[in-house]
Motif scaffolding. Structure first.
Motif, PDB file in Angstrom:
ATOM      1  N   ASP A  87      -2.740 -12.304 -11.124  1.00  0.00           N
ATOM      2  CA  ASP A  87      -3.610 -11.246 -10.629  1.00  0.00           C
ATOM      3  C   ASP A  87      -2.876 -10.518  -9.506  1.00  0.00           C
ATOM      4  O   ASP A  87      -2.757 -11.043  -8.402  1.00  0.00           O
ATOM      5  CB  ASP A  87      -4.924 -11.881 -10.147  1.00  0.00           C
ATOM      6  CG  ASP A  87      -5.775 -10.904  -9.364  1.00  0.00           C
ATOM      7  OD1 ASP A  87      -5.573  -9.697  -9.521  1.00  0.00           O
ATOM      8  OD2 ASP A  87      -6.633 -11.372  -8.598  1.00  0.00           O
ATOM      9  N   MET A  88      -2.391  -9.333  -9.800  1.00  0.00           N
ATOM     10  CA  MET A  88      -1.535  -8.618  -8.849  1.00  0.00           C
ATOM     11  C   MET A  88      -2.304  -8.195  -7.595  1.00  0.00           C
ATOM     12  O   MET A  88      -1.715  -7.991  -6.540  1.00  0.00           O
ATOM     13  CB  MET A  88      -0.924  -7.414  -9.567  1.00  0.00           C
ATOM     14  CG  MET A  88       0.449  -6.977  -9.066  1.00  0.00           C
ATOM     15  SD  MET A  88       1.549  -8.220  -8.408  1.00  0.00           S
ATOM     16  CE  MET A  88       2.658  -8.542  -9.772  1.00  0.00           C
ATOM     17  N   GLU A  89      -3.640  -8.089  -7.716  1.00  0.00           N
ATOM     18  CA  GLU A  89      -4.451  -7.732  -6.543  1.00  0.00           C
ATOM     19  C   GLU A  89      -4.393  -8.842  -5.493  1.00  0.00           C
ATOM     20  O   GLU A  89      -4.408  -8.581  -4.292  1.00  0.00           O
ATOM     21  CB  GLU A  89      -5.922  -7.530  -6.950  1.00  0.00           C
ATOM     22  CG  GLU A  89      -6.153  -6.439  -7.957  1.00  0.00           C
ATOM     23  CD  GLU A  89      -6.204  -5.069  -7.309  1.00  0.00           C
ATOM     24  OE1 GLU A  89      -6.959  -4.918  -6.350  1.00  0.00           O
ATOM     25  OE2 GLU A  89      -5.440  -4.179  -7.746  1.00  0.00           O
ATOM     26  N   THR A  90      -4.340 -10.065  -5.953  1.00  0.00           N
ATOM     27  CA  THR A  90      -4.330 -11.208  -5.037  1.00  0.00           C
ATOM     28  C   THR A  90      -2.902 -11.586  -4.637  1.00  0.00           C
ATOM     29  O   THR A  90      -2.675 -12.085  -3.544  1.00  0.00           O
ATOM     30  CB  THR A  90      -5.016 -12.425  -5.723  1.00  0.00           C
ATOM     31  OG1 THR A  90      -6.215 -11.986  -6.324  1.00  0.00           O
ATOM     32  CG2 THR A  90      -5.331 -13.528  -4.730  1.00  0.00           C
ATOM     33  N   GLY A  93       2.492  -9.246  -4.039  1.00  0.00           N
ATOM     34  CA  GLY A  93       2.996  -7.972  -4.552  1.00  0.00           C
ATOM     35  C   GLY A  93       4.369  -8.082  -5.166  1.00  0.00           C
ATOM     36  O   GLY A  93       5.160  -8.957  -4.819  1.00  0.00           O
ATOM     37  N   ASN A  94       4.638  -7.167  -6.078  1.00  0.00           N
ATOM     38  CA  ASN A  94       5.930  -7.186  -6.758  1.00  0.00           C
ATOM     39  C   ASN A  94       6.766  -5.954  -6.442  1.00  0.00           C
ATOM     40  O   ASN A  94       7.876  -5.814  -6.904  1.00  0.00           O
ATOM     41  CB  ASN A  94       5.734  -7.300  -8.269  1.00  0.00           C
ATOM     42  CG  ASN A  94       4.929  -6.146  -8.828  1.00  0.00           C
ATOM     43  OD1 ASN A  94       4.338  -5.377  -8.083  1.00  0.00           O
ATOM     44  ND2 ASN A  94       4.907  -6.029 -10.141  1.00  0.00           N
ATOM     45  N   ASN A  95       6.218  -5.041  -5.693  1.00  0.00           N
ATOM     46  CA  ASN A  95       6.944  -3.795  -5.440  1.00  0.00           C
ATOM     47  C   ASN A  95       6.684  -3.318  -4.012  1.00  0.00           C
ATOM     48  O   ASN A  95       5.747  -2.576  -3.793  1.00  0.00           O
ATOM     49  CB  ASN A  95       6.507  -2.743  -6.468  1.00  0.00           C
ATOM     50  CG  ASN A  95       7.395  -1.529  -6.381  1.00  0.00           C
ATOM     51  OD1 ASN A  95       8.517  -1.599  -5.880  1.00  0.00           O
ATOM     52  ND2 ASN A  95       6.876  -0.390  -6.837  1.00  0.00           N
ATOM     53  N   PRO A  96       7.429  -3.720  -2.978  1.00  0.00           N
ATOM     54  CA  PRO A  96       8.579  -4.622  -3.104  1.00  0.00           C
ATOM     55  C   PRO A  96       8.116  -6.079  -3.277  1.00  0.00           C
ATOM     56  O   PRO A  96       7.022  -6.436  -2.865  1.00  0.00           O
ATOM     57  CB  PRO A  96       9.296  -4.458  -1.754  1.00  0.00           C
ATOM     58  CG  PRO A  96       8.184  -4.109  -0.798  1.00  0.00           C
ATOM     59  CD  PRO A  96       7.190  -3.304  -1.572  1.00  0.00           C
ATOM     60  N   ARG A  97       8.984  -6.838  -3.888  1.00  0.00           N
ATOM     61  CA  ARG A  97       8.622  -8.229  -4.161  1.00  0.00           C
ATOM     62  C   ARG A  97       8.569  -9.012  -2.843  1.00  0.00           C
ATOM     63  O   ARG A  97       9.524  -9.038  -2.077  1.00  0.00           O
ATOM     64  CB  ARG A  97       9.635  -8.863  -5.108  1.00  0.00           C
ATOM     65  CG  ARG A  97       9.221 -10.258  -5.525  1.00  0.00           C
ATOM     66  CD  ARG A  97      10.126 -10.781  -6.598  1.00  0.00           C
ATOM     67  NE  ARG A  97      10.116  -9.877  -7.768  1.00  0.00           N
ATOM     68  CZ  ARG A  97      10.910 -10.051  -8.804  1.00  0.00           C
ATOM     69  NH1 ARG A  97      11.770 -11.042  -8.832  1.00  0.00           N
ATOM     70  NH2 ARG A  97      10.854  -9.225  -9.819  1.00  0.00           N
ATOM     71  N   ALA A  98       7.393  -9.619  -2.588  1.00  0.00           N
ATOM     72  CA  ALA A  98       7.211 -10.282  -1.309  1.00  0.00           C
ATOM     73  C   ALA A  98       7.401 -11.790  -1.408  1.00  0.00           C
ATOM     74  O   ALA A  98       7.622 -12.454  -0.408  1.00  0.00           O
ATOM     75  CB  ALA A  98       5.838  -9.965  -0.753  1.00  0.00           C
ATOM     76  N   ASN A 112       7.451 -12.665 -15.491  1.00  0.00           N
ATOM     77  CA  ASN A 112       8.214 -11.441 -15.282  1.00  0.00           C
ATOM     78  C   ASN A 112       7.428 -10.559 -14.322  1.00  0.00           C
ATOM     79  O   ASN A 112       6.456  -9.901 -14.708  1.00  0.00           O
ATOM     80  CB  ASN A 112       8.439 -10.729 -16.618  1.00  0.00           C
ATOM     81  CG  ASN A 112       9.084  -9.373 -16.424  1.00  0.00           C
ATOM     82  OD1 ASN A 112       9.572  -9.064 -15.332  1.00  0.00           O
ATOM     83  ND2 ASN A 112       9.088  -8.572 -17.472  1.00  0.00           N
ATOM     84  N   LEU A 113       7.842 -10.558 -13.072  1.00  0.00           N
ATOM     85  CA  LEU A 113       7.092  -9.814 -12.063  1.00  0.00           C
ATOM     86  C   LEU A 113       7.276  -8.300 -12.192  1.00  0.00           C
ATOM     87  O   LEU A 113       6.562  -7.530 -11.560  1.00  0.00           O
ATOM     88  CB  LEU A 113       7.494 -10.276 -10.662  1.00  0.00           C
ATOM     89  CG  LEU A 113       7.024 -11.699 -10.332  1.00  0.00           C
ATOM     90  CD1 LEU A 113       7.732 -12.229  -9.112  1.00  0.00           C
ATOM     91  CD2 LEU A 113       5.519 -11.756 -10.150  1.00  0.00           C
ATOM     92  N   ASP A 114       8.211  -7.898 -13.030  1.00  0.00           N
ATOM     93  CA  ASP A 114       8.436  -6.462 -13.231  1.00  0.00           C
ATOM     94  C   ASP A 114       7.725  -5.929 -14.484  1.00  0.00           C
ATOM     95  O   ASP A 114       7.937  -4.777 -14.870  1.00  0.00           O
ATOM     96  CB  ASP A 114       9.941  -6.176 -13.363  1.00  0.00           C
ATOM     97  CG  ASP A 114      10.685  -6.589 -12.112  1.00  0.00           C
ATOM     98  OD1 ASP A 114      10.123  -6.381 -11.017  1.00  0.00           O
ATOM     99  OD2 ASP A 114      11.785  -7.150 -12.227  1.00  0.00           O
ATOM    100  N   ALA A 115       6.910  -6.770 -15.093  1.00  0.00           N
ATOM    101  CA  ALA A 115       6.219  -6.325 -16.321  1.00  0.00           C
ATOM    102  C   ALA A 115       5.354  -5.102 -16.007  1.00  0.00           C
ATOM    103  O   ALA A 115       4.857  -4.947 -14.894  1.00  0.00           O
ATOM    104  CB  ALA A 115       5.347  -7.458 -16.857  1.00  0.00           C
ATOM    105  N   VAL A 116       5.191  -4.224 -16.981  1.00  0.00           N
ATOM    106  CA  VAL A 116       4.377  -3.015 -16.772  1.00  0.00           C
ATOM    107  C   VAL A 116       3.289  -2.916 -17.848  1.00  0.00           C
ATOM    108  O   VAL A 116       3.375  -3.553 -18.895  1.00  0.00           O
ATOM    109  CB  VAL A 116       5.236  -1.728 -16.812  1.00  0.00           C
ATOM    110  CG1 VAL A 116       6.099  -1.601 -15.570  1.00  0.00           C
ATOM    111  CG2 VAL A 116       6.096  -1.689 -18.068  1.00  0.00           C
ATOM    112  N   ASP A 117       2.279  -2.112 -17.542  1.00  0.00           N
ATOM    113  CA  ASP A 117       1.209  -1.868 -18.517  1.00  0.00           C
ATOM    114  C   ASP A 117       1.820  -1.162 -19.730  1.00  0.00           C
ATOM    115  O   ASP A 117       2.799  -0.432 -19.600  1.00  0.00           O
ATOM    116  CB  ASP A 117       0.134  -0.955 -17.916  1.00  0.00           C
ATOM    117  CG  ASP A 117      -0.556  -1.603 -16.713  1.00  0.00           C
ATOM    118  OD1 ASP A 117      -0.292  -2.801 -16.471  1.00  0.00           O
ATOM    119  OD2 ASP A 117      -1.328  -0.908 -16.034  1.00  0.00           O
ATOM    120  N   SER A 118       1.211  -1.370 -20.892  1.00  0.00           N
ATOM    121  CA  SER A 118       1.746  -0.701 -22.080  1.00  0.00           C
ATOM    122  C   SER A 118       0.613  -0.116 -22.918  1.00  0.00           C
ATOM    123  O   SER A 118      -0.546  -0.513 -22.773  1.00  0.00           O
ATOM    124  CB  SER A 118       2.539  -1.702 -22.917  1.00  0.00           C
ATOM    125  OG  SER A 118       1.712  -2.797 -23.263  1.00  0.00           O
TER     126      SER A 118
END
Lengths: 611, 197
Positions: A87-90, A93-98, A112-118
């Motif tokens: 859950d990226m909200e919780t 963060g991945n951008n920048p990766r903390a 894969n923390l760099d995954a994107v919506d498709s």
């Protein structure tokens, strides 16, 4: 659930939302937005190494926030797909990766923390809507103190407490002190069958759910004193009455009366003030814990989907079926079906029954390889067509081949049959099948051939307003008998000349009625209706005809009562139109619509002047 | 299709649903007075088998080529009567319905005289349109043998499995990270008192 996961014919798209649907039955083109999971669904073995290192926590939605979960988590142990989700909200963060500790801990490198919506696109023949329900939120009902008093909980929270997979491992404990309550009170109809905060309809499942809970309590904690406060007990299903009987036999007290107020005592136990309608007395009862049997309501986010698919909503907010008795799982749009609580509150047995019915209806359509559709397309008369291209401009489907200077050619496969093009064509070059100008004008003329001053001519679109008239009929809503309905597929079909012909023949009032904007069954053809009617209002006014005699109204198929009110209002308006006014209108229209041919001499003069 | 319309008008009693308010015999008599109406009669239940057979018999006997059924809403039984005409090789689209139940008898229950006169108007209008109806042929579309199920709760799961078991492809679209919906959050379910998952 596991069957779905391993079924070769099912592609499961989680974290996904339908974004676009175009086409029609047999060939719906769908675009789905798939949000990133950040965990490879196929590779993840749910070992849990990632969770151990995750430093972040957020409320556990599956347990209604009663406990916390990590940012990377599995919603519940049996979840399908059996993969973790981040859950990226919780997450930090991945951008920048903390942080990235989870990715480091995962030996299989599934994260894969760099995954994107498709975007996922596919074509289907049929659609089943099973968007479900959400429990009523009792925060607004302040008299029960939910949210303020720790030991007042909802029925769904009780489910989690009683579950071995829940926050207490299945122990019933008070939130205030972690102790087993000595007494539990259930309050029925919270947010159901009420005015004000809450819903007017019955939640359907709450009575039986409470009875089930009382049996569970008496089986495992017979020493807990259990009381149920109710209006009526609706135990109408097979085997349900027996469950209620057993609950009573096990010592559960049923008190007919809904508490007006719950008060918190010093020890955080609760006092319920209730009018017992069996004794007629206002009584005070104590309980260590209060469970609110909250009702069922439509999911707010399902509304976007309804708009996307031009479906209809019942006034209660659930999806409206094509026919309440004979087509209970069909939507008004062909090829779209309903399953479960999206259509109305129901229990699991009913949900499963309806889902199988919806599946059966969908398969029935798909099994033939092809389906038949009404031939409500249009024909273009090449001799009359002036190649102006207006038809293509107003067509919601772009169902014409046209280039500048070329005659328009209808594309049958795209045409849905609203008839808007024919209403807009200034050269009468377009003839819609089954709803031609001549056929509709014949209806107008026939409707006004006797006592026209007594009539109001009503144009009603097939899907909404005409269906609303049917709903009014089925509901026996009475209204004056002065109206005659002319059905068109869409209000966009109603040509200016139909309306003017009605006035010319002495109609005091004409109504054009269609679907509400978002409900139009031909994308947005009814916007042309508005534009056309507004233009005609101006024209009528400039001709000295009261524009109020032409009415425009949006009535959806569920709004039988609105249809009745509209008919009453039409009758009121009709009575205001005097015979003198009608005669005046007829004179004006005779002049405007059939002007005397100019004399030869005059024409010559005109030409000379122009030259 | 012969050029001269020969319209048959069938006025349904619908038991007492229509005939309880509307004087159906009077409507039939009125229908007979209309141009091009070659035959008109009432029917106890036009949608029933005997009702449909009566229509089919009249089509043959009176060489009817346009049909008006004055009964319930076309949204209810138009497909029924179209199929009825197709059985006797009449084009299904030469049918026009006059809605004298939902649009008349049921909404003017206490005004039988007005309801009867309105029913006559509706029949006159239907006949006027029927006179101009032309045979049409049904369009056929190919159907993709795949379904989308939106929602992965118990309803979506059941529907998806039932469809997929017939061999069709199913796309099951779920907002959340996993299947189960509200059902998965339940501890025990009635009437079996067993686990929800």
């Amino acid at each position: 659930m596991a069957d779905v996961g391993r079924h070769p014919n099912i592609e499961l798209l989680t974290l996904s939302e339908v974004k676009e649907v175009s086409g029609h039955v047999g060939n719906f083109r769908v675009k789905v937005k798939r949000h990133a999971r950040y965990v490879d669904e196929k590779e993840c073995t749910a070992c849990g190494d990632c969770v151990e290192v995750c430093p972040q926590v957020g409320p556990d939605e599956f347990n209604f926030g009663l406990v916390h979960r990590h940012a990377i988590y599995q919603p519940f142990p049996q979840a399908i797909p059996a993969a973790f989700v981040l859950d990226m909200e919780t997450c930090l963060g991945n951008n920048p990766r903390a942080c990235g500790k989870c990715a480091e801990a995962c030996e299989k490198h599934c994260i894969n923390l760099d995954a994107v919506d498709s975007d996922v696109e596919f074509t289907v023949g049929t659609i089943v809507i099973a968007t479900g329900m959400e429990p009523f939120d009792p925060l607004g009902m302040t008299e029960y103190g939910y949210g303020r008093m720790k030991n007042v909980i909802t029925a769904m929270e009780f489910e989690r407490l009683a579950s071995s997979g829940g926050p207490t491992g299945g122990d019933i404990r008070r939130f205030s002190d972690g102790k087993t309550p000595k007494s539990i009170a259930f309050i029925q109809c919270v947010g159901s069958r009420c005015e004000g905060p809450g819903n007017s309809y019955c939640g359907n499942i709450c009575c039986m759910n409470t009875i089930k809970d009382t049996l569970l309590l008496k089986d495992h904690w017979p020493e807990i004193d259990v009381t149920v406060y109710y209006i009526d007990l609706r135990a109408f299903g097979k085997g349900f009455e027996e469950m209620l009987k057993r609950s009573r036999q096990l010592g559960v007290r049923y008190i007919r009366g809904i508490p007006g107020e719950v008060e918190e005592n010093e020890d955080q136990s609760l006092t319920l003030h209730v009018e017992n309608t069996e004794t007629g007395l206002v009584e005070q009862h104590q309980a260590d814990m209060v469970v609110l049997a909250t009702g069922v309501q439509p999911r707010a986010e399902a509304h976007d989907l309804n708009k996307l698919l031009s479906l209809q909503l019942h006034p209660e907010g659930f999806l409206l079926e094509a026919h309440p008795k004979l087509q209970p799982v069909d939507s008004p749009v062909r090829g779209i079906f309903y399953a479960g609580c999206a259509e109305g509150p129901k229990d699991i047995k009913e949900t499963v029954t309806q889902a199988s019915a919806a599946a059966g209806r969908a398969v029935r359509l798909m099994s033939q390889g092809e389906i038949a559709a009404d031939p409500y397309t249009v024909e273009v008369n090449e001799d009359k067509c002036k190649a102006c291209g207006l038809c293509l401009k107003v067509c919601p489907y772009g169902a014409f081949e046209w280039e500048k200077g070329a005659k328009a050619e209808p594309i049958e496969a795209l045409c849905a049959g609203c008839g808007t093009c024919a209403a807009e064509c200034r050269f009468e070059a377009i003839t819609p099948h089954q709803f031609s100008d001549a056929q509709i004008v014949a209806q107008v003329e026939a409707s006004l051939s006797q006592d026209p001053e007594q009539k109001a001519v009503v144009f009603a679109c097939n899907w909404c307003s005409y269906a609303a008239a049917d709903t009014a009929g089925v509901s026996r809503f009475q209204y004056p008998a002065n109206q005659v309905l002319i059905r068109t597929m869409c209000s966009g079909r109603v040509d200016e000349k139909f309306i003017l012909r009605a006035f010319e023949l002495g109609a005091p009032i004409v109504l054009v009625s269609g679907c509400h904007f978002v409900d139009c069954h031909y994308i947005d053809a009814n916007r042309q209706t508005v534009r056309r009617v507004e233009k005609l209002w101006d024209k009528l006014e400039s001709w000295g005809i009261r524009p109020a005699r032409l009415q425009l109204e949006w009535i959806s198929s569920a709004q039988g009562q609105r249809f009745q009110k509209t008919m009453e209002e039409l009758e009121r308006l009709r009575r205001e139109v005097t015979p003198r006014e009608i005669a005046h209108t007829r004179r004006i229209l005779k002049q405007k619509l059939h002007p005397p041919k100019p004399k030869k001499q005059a024409r010559r003069k005109g030409v000379a002047a122009h030259a | 299709m012969p050029d001269t319309p020969r319209i048959g008008v069938f006025i349904c009693h619908c038991g007492t649903n229509i005939a309880g308010t509307v004087d159906v015999e009077k409507v039939a008599e009125f229908a007979r007075s209309l141009d091009n109406v070659a035959f008109a009669e009432t029917s106890k239940y036009a949608c029933s088998d005997p009702g449909q057979q009566a229509i089919q018999k009249a089509v043959a006997e009176h060489r009817l080529n346009r049909i008006v059924v004055a009964a319930c809403s076309p949204r209810m039984h138009e497909p029924t009567f179209r199929a009825c005409l197709a059985q006797v090789d009449l084009n299904p689209f030469v049918l026009e319905m006059a809605n004298i139940r939902e649009g008349c008898s049921w909404v003017h229950l206490r005004e039988p005289a007005l309801a009867t006169s309105k029913a006559c108007d509706l029949v006159r209008m239907a006949a006027a349109k029927a006179r101009l109806l032309e045979p049409l042929s049904v369009r056929k579309y190919p159907v993709k043998r795949a379904a989308m199920v939106v929602g992965g709760g118990i309803a979506g799961i059941q529907a998806a499995l039932d469809i997929a078991d017939t061999g069709a492809m199913v796309y099951l679209v779920e907002r959340g990270p996993c299947l189960g919906g509200t059902m998965a959050q339940l501890n025990k379910t009635y009437p079996t008192m067993d686990c929800a998952i």
